[in-house]
Design an enzyme around this catalytic site. Sequence first.
Site: not given
Length: 200
Positions: A177-178
């Site tokens: 989720r970066l």
Amino acid sequence: MERDGIFAGDDPFEIARQWLTEAEASEINDPNAVALATADADGLPNVRMVLLKEIAENGFVFYTNYGSAKGQELDANPQAAMVLHWKSLRRQIRLRGNVTREEGPKADAYYASRSLKSRLGAWASEQSRPLDSRATLMAEVAKVTARKGPNPPRPPFWGGFRIAPVEIEFWADGAFRLHDRFVWRRETDDESWNIQRLNP
């Protein structure tokens, strides 16, 4: 600021066109489907899916019946937001800006490119208004077909809207989720874009 690969370039319209072209090869249905958000005169928001028909040099263009709910909302409050999301590519583009009508030769040309049944349907449908049955709609299509013939002109109540963005954000999925996010911002069409990376 490092912007390479899918984010490379200084023209956000060209990047958007490249992303859409890639989506056309990977999305099963309607890669040009977008969520369009508007607000009425009282500020109450509304959102629906429409088909994006052009990413022009200075705007994102779609077509509709001007008497529809979205048409009336855009006339009352000519600002809108749009999201293009491609699940297969794990990318999205968000934009918001000011709206103007796309009328005249461009709208005529797009209308003429549609199938005959779609052109007749545009005349027959009082979009967004109450309808008592499908039979009523089909009867109206038959009447319009008899009146307008095989080459109906573009209805005066049907045409395009162009969103001229003041903000365009490009988002790509990242591990854990970066995600990668870059936003282009400007206040007017003749200003240069300010480009900034955002936290995921």
